[in-house]
Design a protein around this motif. Structure first.
Motif, PDB file in Angstrom:
ATOM      1  N   TYR A 231      29.710  56.108  68.858  1.00  0.00           N
ATOM      2  CA  TYR A 231      29.912  54.736  68.434  1.00  0.00           C
ATOM      3  C   TYR A 231      30.616  54.664  67.073  1.00  0.00           C
ATOM      4  O   TYR A 231      30.274  55.419  66.155  1.00  0.00           O
ATOM      5  N   ALA A 232      31.551  53.731  66.952  1.00  0.00           N
ATOM      6  CA  ALA A 232      32.227  53.507  65.669  1.00  0.00           C
ATOM      7  C   ALA A 232      32.836  52.111  65.653  1.00  0.00           C
ATOM      8  O   ALA A 232      33.313  51.614  66.677  1.00  0.00           O
TER       9      ALA A 232
ATOM     10  N   LYS B 229      34.819  51.774  68.956  1.00  0.00           N
ATOM     11  CA  LYS B 229      34.657  52.871  69.911  1.00  0.00           C
ATOM     12  C   LYS B 229      33.245  52.789  70.462  1.00  0.00           C
ATOM     13  O   LYS B 229      32.270  52.719  69.708  1.00  0.00           O
ATOM     14  N   ARG B 230      33.139  52.795  71.780  1.00  0.00           N
ATOM     15  CA  ARG B 230      31.841  52.784  72.451  1.00  0.00           C
ATOM     16  C   ARG B 230      31.927  53.764  73.605  1.00  0.00           C
ATOM     17  O   ARG B 230      32.695  53.551  74.542  1.00  0.00           O
ATOM     18  N   GLU B 231      31.148  54.849  73.491  1.00  0.00           N
ATOM     19  CA  GLU B 231      31.272  55.949  74.441  1.00  0.00           C
ATOM     20  C   GLU B 231      32.726  56.450  74.421  1.00  0.00           C
ATOM     21  O   GLU B 231      33.229  56.821  73.379  1.00  0.00           O
ATOM     22  N   LYS B 232      33.427  56.402  75.561  1.00  0.00           N
ATOM     23  CA  LYS B 232      34.812  56.869  75.616  1.00  0.00           C
ATOM     24  C   LYS B 232      35.830  55.727  75.631  1.00  0.00           C
ATOM     25  O   LYS B 232      37.018  55.952  75.842  1.00  0.00           O
ATOM     26  N   GLU B 233      35.361  54.508  75.389  1.00  0.00           N
ATOM     27  CA  GLU B 233      36.262  53.360  75.366  1.00  0.00           C
ATOM     28  C   GLU B 233      36.590  52.963  73.934  1.00  0.00           C
ATOM     29  O   GLU B 233      35.733  53.031  73.050  1.00  0.00           O
ATOM     30  N   VAL B 234      37.836  52.550  73.708  1.00  0.00           N
ATOM     31  CA  VAL B 234      38.269  52.071  72.400  1.00  0.00           C
ATOM     32  C   VAL B 234      38.868  50.677  72.581  1.00  0.00           C
ATOM     33  O   VAL B 234      39.749  50.477  73.421  1.00  0.00           O
TER      34      VAL B 234
ATOM     35  N   PHE C 266      27.270  47.983  68.333  1.00  0.00           N
ATOM     36  CA  PHE C 266      28.603  48.439  68.735  1.00  0.00           C
ATOM     37  C   PHE C 266      28.996  47.809  70.076  1.00  0.00           C
ATOM     38  O   PHE C 266      29.084  48.478  71.099  1.00  0.00           O
ATOM     39  N   THR C 267      29.223  46.506  70.039  1.00  0.00           N
ATOM     40  CA  THR C 267      29.565  45.764  71.244  1.00  0.00           C
ATOM     41  C   THR C 267      30.794  44.900  70.996  1.00  0.00           C
ATOM     42  O   THR C 267      31.172  44.632  69.846  1.00  0.00           O
ATOM     43  N   LEU C 268      31.395  44.433  72.081  1.00  0.00           N
ATOM     44  CA  LEU C 268      32.544  43.535  71.968  1.00  0.00           C
ATOM     45  C   LEU C 268      32.145  42.225  71.297  1.00  0.00           C
ATOM     46  O   LEU C 268      32.910  41.657  70.506  1.00  0.00           O
TER      47      LEU C 268
END
Length: 245
Positions: free
Chosen positions: A64-65, A82-87, A236-238
């Motif tokens: 998470y970032a 960044k959440r898991e492998k999604e940016v 760490f969410t949208l």
């Protein structure tokens, strides 16, 4: 005297027994902590101009970032998640979030000499690479391991090879070379101004220099860092990304 010698000998044996992967892991853990929150100045230097951004980051492990741009006014409120492998990228002026494809990880982050991957760390320098010792060197009076890193066959990552120089005493990554898949040197990273910040010793200035453009660079300067303060995964969410203005 015997006790001091025994302690030194024990420490020497501990370092001797470390694998290249363990050295990289220690350097990575030292800069990240379990969580970190930081205030940064990012200075982009070109032959005829300079630009500064102020940035705040929240990071938790390697999954998470969040990176929030606070200034200048034109980019204020832009967020990368960044959440898991999604940016994801949130652009307030457009009022929309954009999912960045893996192909964009190699591209410049906000016009700097860092890539998108450098800032949000989609790839893991520990999990996605094979590590091997390539000798020793000395940087600014500090004895360092030289470690080569090549990507694992299944890893979808940016670089074809990295060569790291990591301080043997404090496990600080002080110098790194980035190569593309053809073995061509692309970027050189230097870390310096080592200080205690957030309760640990870290390099507080990190510069990225394009190998073919020696008259330009981007310098990342830590203003403050806090380590290991709890941050829930739900931060760490949208939805949270849109609220950080």
């Amino acid at each position: 005297m015997t006790t001091i010698f025994f302690i030194l000998l024990t420490n020497w044996h501990q370092h001797l027994a470390l694998t290249a992967t363990e050295v990289v892991q220690r350097a990575n853990d030292n800069m990240r902590g379990e969580t970190s929150q930081s205030e940064l100045i990012i200075r982009t230097v070109r032959p005829t101009w300079q630009r500064e951004m102020t940035v705040k980051t929240w990071m938790k492990g390697e999954k998470y970032a969040i990176v929030l741009i606070k200034s200048p006014a034109k980019e204020k409120g832009v967020v990368f998640l960044k959440r898991e492998k999604e940016v994801w990228n949130w652009v307030p002026a457009l009022e929309r979030s954009i999912k960045l494809p893996p192909s964009m990880m190699t591209q410049s982050w906000m016009g700097t000499d860092f890539t998108n991957d450098d800032l949000v760390k989609e790839s893991s320098i520990v999990e996605d690479y094979i590590h091997s010792f390539a000798g020793d060197t000395t940087i600014n009076g500090r004895e360092c391991y030289t470690i080569n890193m090549v990507p694992k066959p299944e890893a979808a990552i940016v670089w074809g090879k990295l060569t790291l120089n990591i301080d043997k005493k404090d496990f600080l990554e002080l110098h790194t070379k980035f190569y593309d898949e053809d073995g061509e040197l692309i970027n050189i990273m230097n870390a310096y101004e080592i200080k205690t910040m957030g309760g640990r010793l870290i390099p507080t200035h990190i510069e990225m220099i394009p190998a073919d453009k020696p008259n330009q660079k981007t310098v990342l300067i830590y203003s403050s860092v806090t380590y290991n303060e709890p941050i829930p995964d739900t931060f760490f969410t949208l939805q949270q990304m849109k609220k950080l203005n």
